[in-house]
Motif scaffolding. Structure first.
Motif, short mmCIF file in Angstrom:
data_model
loop_
_atom_site.label_atom_id
_atom_site.label_comp_id
_atom_site.label_asym_id
_atom_site.label_seq_id
_atom_site.Cartn_x
_atom_site.Cartn_y
_atom_site.Cartn_z
N ALA A 111 -37.79 -6.49 0.87
CA ALA A 111 -36.48 -6.90 0.15
C ALA A 111 -36.36 -8.39 0.31
N LYS A 112 -36.99 -9.28 1.45
CA LYS A 112 -36.93 -10.76 1.58
C LYS A 112 -37.59 -11.42 0.34
N THR A 113 -38.90 -10.49 0.15
CA THR A 113 -39.44 -11.19 -1.20
C THR A 113 -38.62 -11.06 -2.43
N LEU A 114 -38.03 -9.80 -2.57
CA LEU A 114 -37.09 -9.91 -3.73
C LEU A 114 -36.11 -10.82 -3.70
N ASP A 119 -36.16 -15.16 -9.94
CA ASP A 119 -36.40 -14.29 -11.41
C ASP A 119 -35.31 -13.25 -11.21
N LYS A 120 -35.43 -12.72 -9.78
CA LYS A 120 -34.56 -11.75 -9.21
C LYS A 120 -33.18 -11.83 -8.71
N GLY A 121 -32.86 -13.18 -8.95
CA GLY A 121 -31.44 -13.75 -8.51
C GLY A 121 -30.24 -12.86 -9.07
N HIS A 122 -30.55 -12.64 -10.13
CA HIS A 122 -29.09 -11.89 -10.81
C HIS A 122 -29.13 -10.27 -10.16
N TRP A 123 -30.18 -9.99 -9.55
CA TRP A 123 -30.06 -8.36 -9.04
C TRP A 123 -29.21 -8.33 -8.08
N TYR A 150 -29.14 -12.08 9.32
CA TYR A 150 -28.42 -12.32 8.16
C TYR A 150 -28.24 -11.06 7.28
N THR A 151 -26.90 -10.98 6.47
CA THR A 151 -27.00 -10.06 5.71
C THR A 151 -27.86 -10.38 4.60
N PRO A 152 -28.14 -9.53 3.58
CA PRO A 152 -29.04 -9.69 2.54
C PRO A 152 -28.36 -10.90 1.73
N HIS A 153 -27.06 -10.87 1.50
CA HIS A 153 -26.07 -11.90 0.71
C HIS A 153 -26.71 -13.17 1.28
N GLU A 154 -26.16 -13.08 2.38
CA GLU A 154 -26.25 -14.48 3.30
C GLU A 154 -27.78 -14.98 3.31
N GLN A 157 -28.40 -16.56 -0.28
CA GLN A 157 -27.82 -17.95 -0.24
C GLN A 157 -28.53 -18.94 0.52
N THR A 158 -29.05 -18.56 1.76
CA THR A 158 -29.62 -19.66 2.57
C THR A 158 -30.86 -20.15 1.89
N VAL A 159 -31.61 -18.97 1.35
CA VAL A 159 -32.94 -19.31 0.77
C VAL A 159 -32.86 -20.26 -0.70
N HIS A 160 -31.70 -19.65 -1.39
CA HIS A 160 -31.54 -20.64 -2.43
C HIS A 160 -30.90 -22.16 -2.26
#
Length: 164
Positions: A111-114, A119-123, A150-154, A157-160
């Protein structure tokens, strides 16, 4: 199984007798010669080594961990070995506390990879969870937050934010 449990509950004297018989058999067992023990240990080690390779093949190359509701029973059935052997090797060779924790760790890494993939930012997060093998978003979010902090959403956001 239920009948056996009922039988055992009401036939305790018989069970106690069977236990005493089993204990006596263990005490009177003839120990194998040291040479036999060494060859048995080598064979067991080779069998365990082969099983480890098969587990790696299934989990890392065929990515079976992405199946929703994967259980130890399913893996044992695929490998045609008893569940206890897989469980024992996961603890000793893969340093996992249990099967579910190990599978969830693999799923979270996926999931961290995705989530990091632009390219999967809109998922949506729910799709990431489902693609990672979780049956629903609740267990995915809880496991992710427990393991990553972190939550997946957080996390997304941190990665981006780091990329920009």
């Amino acid at each position: 199984m239920t009948q056996w449990l009922i039988y055992c509950r009401f036939n305790k004297p018989l069970i106690a007798q069977l236990q005493r018989t089993a204990d006596a058999a263990i005490k009177n067992r003839v120990e194998p010669e040291p040479a036999q023990t060494e060859s048995l240990a080598t064979a067991l080690t080779q069998a365990d080594s082969q099983l480890c390779d098969n587990i790696r093949q299934l989990l890392f190359q065929q990515r079976v961990f992405l199946r929703a509701n994967l259980r130890l029973t399913d893996l044992a059935r695929l490998l045609e070995v008893p569940e206890y052997r897989i469980s024992r090797l996961l603890r000793s060779q893969f340093h996992a506390s249990n099967f579910n924790q190990f599978i969830n760790t693999l799923r979270i890494e996926h999931a961290k990879t995705l989530l990091s993939d632009p390219d999967k930012g809109h998922w949506p997060v729910v799709v990431i969870g489902l693609e990672s093998g979780f049956a629903s978003v609740g267990p995915f979010t809880r496991s992710f937050k427990t393991m990553v902090g972190y939550t997946p959403h957080e996390f997304r956001q941190t990665v981006h934010c780091r990329e920009q």
